[in-house]
Design an enzyme around this catalytic site. Sequence first.
Site, PDB file in Angstrom:
ATOM      1  CB  SER A  34       3.640 -12.568   7.196  1.00 57.65           C
ATOM      2  OG  SER A  34       4.509 -12.543   8.303  1.00 57.65           O
ATOM      3  CE1 TYR A  69       4.070  -7.268   6.891  1.00 56.51           C
ATOM      4  CE2 TYR A  69       4.299  -8.844   8.677  1.00 56.51           C
ATOM      5  CZ  TYR A  69       4.539  -8.479   7.363  1.00 56.51           C
ATOM      6  OH  TYR A  69       5.246  -9.318   6.543  1.00 56.51           O
TER       7      TYR A  69
HETATM    8  N1  LIG Z   1      11.189 -10.142   4.955  1.00 54.46           N
HETATM    9  C1  LIG Z   1      10.487 -10.791   5.860  1.00 54.46           C
HETATM   10  O1  LIG Z   1      10.980 -11.052   6.981  1.00 54.46           O
HETATM   11  C2  LIG Z   1       9.094 -11.239   5.553  1.00 54.46           C
HETATM   12  C3  LIG Z   1       8.500 -12.182   6.425  1.00 54.46           C
HETATM   13  C4  LIG Z   1       7.211 -12.595   6.148  1.00 54.46           C
HETATM   14  C5  LIG Z   1       6.535 -12.115   5.051  1.00 54.46           C
HETATM   15  N2  LIG Z   1       7.130 -11.200   4.232  1.00 54.46           N
HETATM   16  C6  LIG Z   1       6.361 -10.711   3.093  1.00 54.46           C
HETATM   17  O2  LIG Z   1       7.077 -10.993   1.912  1.00 54.46           O
HETATM   18  C7  LIG Z   1       6.665 -10.074   0.893  1.00 54.46           C
HETATM   19  C8  LIG Z   1       7.895  -9.498   0.215  1.00 54.46           C
HETATM   20  O3  LIG Z   1       8.591  -8.705   1.142  1.00 54.46           O
HETATM   21  P1  LIG Z   1      10.190  -8.616   1.198  1.00 54.46           P
HETATM   22  O4  LIG Z   1      10.600  -9.110   2.513  1.00 54.46           O
HETATM   23  O5  LIG Z   1      10.772  -9.180  -0.027  1.00 54.46           O
HETATM   24  O6  LIG Z   1      10.356  -7.025   1.257  1.00 54.46           O
HETATM   25  P2  LIG Z   1      10.983  -5.972   0.202  1.00 54.46           P
HETATM   26  O7  LIG Z   1      10.699  -4.654   0.813  1.00 54.46           O
HETATM   27  O8  LIG Z   1      12.385  -6.340  -0.118  1.00 54.46           O
HETATM   28  O9  LIG Z   1      10.109  -6.190  -1.108  1.00 54.46           O
HETATM   29  C9  LIG Z   1       8.789  -5.723  -1.206  1.00 54.46           C
HETATM   30  C10 LIG Z   1       8.591  -5.278  -2.643  1.00 54.46           C
HETATM   31  O10 LIG Z   1       7.231  -4.853  -2.818  1.00 54.46           O
HETATM   32  C11 LIG Z   1       7.241  -3.647  -3.581  1.00 54.46           C
HETATM   33  N3  LIG Z   1       6.012  -2.880  -3.317  1.00 54.46           N
HETATM   34  C12 LIG Z   1       5.655  -2.287  -2.153  1.00 54.46           C
HETATM   35  N4  LIG Z   1       4.474  -1.663  -2.296  1.00 54.46           N
HETATM   36  C13 LIG Z   1       4.080  -1.870  -3.580  1.00 54.46           C
HETATM   37  C14 LIG Z   1       2.946  -1.466  -4.325  1.00 54.46           C
HETATM   38  N5  LIG Z   1       1.985  -0.708  -3.771  1.00 54.46           N
HETATM   39  N6  LIG Z   1       2.852  -1.867  -5.625  1.00 54.46           N
HETATM   40  C15 LIG Z   1       3.823  -2.616  -6.184  1.00 54.46           C
HETATM   41  N7  LIG Z   1       4.932  -3.012  -5.531  1.00 54.46           N
HETATM   42  C16 LIG Z   1       5.051  -2.652  -4.236  1.00 54.46           C
HETATM   43  C17 LIG Z   1       8.505  -2.911  -3.108  1.00 54.46           C
HETATM   44  O11 LIG Z   1       8.911  -1.901  -4.009  1.00 54.46           O
HETATM   45  C18 LIG Z   1       9.483  -4.086  -3.006  1.00 54.46           C
HETATM   46  O12 LIG Z   1      10.133  -4.336  -4.241  1.00 54.46           O
HETATM   47  C19 LIG Z   1       5.786  -9.039   1.590  1.00 54.46           C
HETATM   48  O13 LIG Z   1       4.438  -9.338   1.368  1.00 54.46           O
HETATM   49  C20 LIG Z   1       6.133  -9.226   3.064  1.00 54.46           C
HETATM   50  O14 LIG Z   1       5.091  -8.807   3.912  1.00 54.46           O
HETATM   51  C21 LIG Z   1       8.397 -10.764   4.457  1.00 54.46           C
END
Ligand SMILES: NC(=O)c1ccc[n+]([C@@H]2O[C@H](COP(=O)([O-])OP(=O)(O)OC[C@H]3O[C@@H](n4cnc5c(N)ncnc54)[C@H](O)[C@@H]3O)[C@@H](O)[C@H]2O)c1
Length: 272
Positions: free
Chosen positions: A146, A159
């Site tokens: 991130s 986080y």
């Molecule tokens: N959305 C944002 O603004 C943002 C910004 C920077 C980084 N990220 C990162 O992007 C990645 C994806 O996040 P997103 O935004 O798509 O969120 P999201 O919540 O839509 O997707 C996350 C997915 O991970 C799965 N998950 C969670 N814990 C798990 C586990 N223990 N085992 C297997 N699957 C698991 C969830 O079921 C979900 O499908 C994450 O690592 C998040 O930290 C997101």
Amino acid sequence: MRMSRIGVAVVTGGGHGIGRALCRRLARDGTKVVVVDIDEAAASTVASDIGGTARALDVSDEQAVARLVDEVEQTEGPIDMFISNAGVGYGDGAAGAISAEGGMNPIDDRWDACWRINVMAHVYAARAVVPRMLQRGGGHLVNTASAAGLLSQIGDSAYSATKHAAVGFAESLAIDYGEAGIVVSVVCPQAVATRMIGIEDDSESLEGGFRGNDVDGIMRPEAVADIVIDEALAGRFLILTHPEVTTYVQRKASDHNRWIRGMQRFRQKLSS
Ligand SMILES: NC(=O)c1ccc[n+]([C@@H]2O[C@H](COP(=O)([O-])OP(=O)(O)OC[C@H]3O[C@@H](n4cnc5c(N)ncnc54)[C@H](O)[C@@H]3O)[C@@H](O)[C@H]2O)c1
């Protein structure tokens, strides 16, 4: 090493958000995609939409990850790209920034989940797949961290700290295995319109329900996925999907004290 074609890819957290968009993009490119998620129904839906396969597991269970790699290599073929994308955060955005509890994150279970899912899952994936990739002369690891892993997520210390650790782990992998053919990419997005920031899958509105910090340039997961795959295929280590993050990182590196003062003022603005 640059990869021109990905035969088999594993995407964790592929059931929703950025992971789901990565699965769709890879499938469009003709890649066999293994959609991994703790949410079994979501993984199955995405897999059946794209003609991939679904695996339900917890990425922080090392034995389950080792079994996954074993089974995928037996049934689908050698894994060319392993995308460790599943992640969790428990911040409360601007509200977290002003509550003493939110900033410190007093709940150990949440710290534990952040360490296991945001960091150790990347370690377990690398342990399972890197030796196999080394044997065949190369492969690609893509780890979603991130912008909070380079800067900070106001209101969510767990986080921020674990995403910094994820960037550090990816750097170590790249340094240790790059010359042996392992291409490592670490993805550092700012805000993306997913459930993580309060926006449901397929929501038309970018702002609706958004409770995160007041950041500029919220991107859609599809746009993020295209940048990630294009840049990963080009062999880039640090993938910054949001251009403004480059400027923020440069400012932080050039004067860390000034950057902290700026973040304090930003936090203050969020609180008022
Ligand atoms: N959305 C944002 O603004 C943002 C910004 C920077 C980084 N990220 C990162 O992007 C990645 C994806 O996040 P997103 O935004 O798509 O969120 P999201 O919540 O839509 O997707 C996350 C997915 O991970 C799965 N998950 C969670 N814990 C798990 C586990 N223990 N085992 C297997 N699957 C698991 C969830 O079921 C979900 O499908 C994450 O690592 C998040 O930290 C997101």
